[in-house]
Write a protein that holds these residues in place. Sequence first.
Motif: not given
Length: 122
Positions: A19, A72-73, A75-78, A85, A94
């Motif tokens: 990540v 990873s997905r 984490f990116q959209r936390r 995005s 998402y």
Amino acid sequence: MGAVTDRLTLALSDVKDYVGVADTSEDTFLNNLITAAKQAADLYLNNPFLDSDGEAAAIPELVKLGCLVWISREFQRRTPGVTMSRAGELTEKYASEAEIGHDVRRHWQPYRKHPLVGGTGA
């Protein structure tokens, strides 16, 4: 819980590399995501990963990769409430939290065992 939760090793250092996190500020969150990804894999796969003798078999690398993609997905959209995005012309929407995205499914699908419809599962 399940085969993936119990037997798949996902090292925090590998997840951080995947990540792109170098410091320790996200370690607790990433460890929670590791646990959640393995649980999501078990729920989706419904696979005990046993060999022909009923002994524990190795968890395939594609299952591990699917977990890394899932982590990873997430984490990116936390950030709560963020549903997409945008970077220049590219927009990524998402999936809902309850949905396993295509990016993860393509790694997990070959190993999915479907439960018996209407059965007790015993």
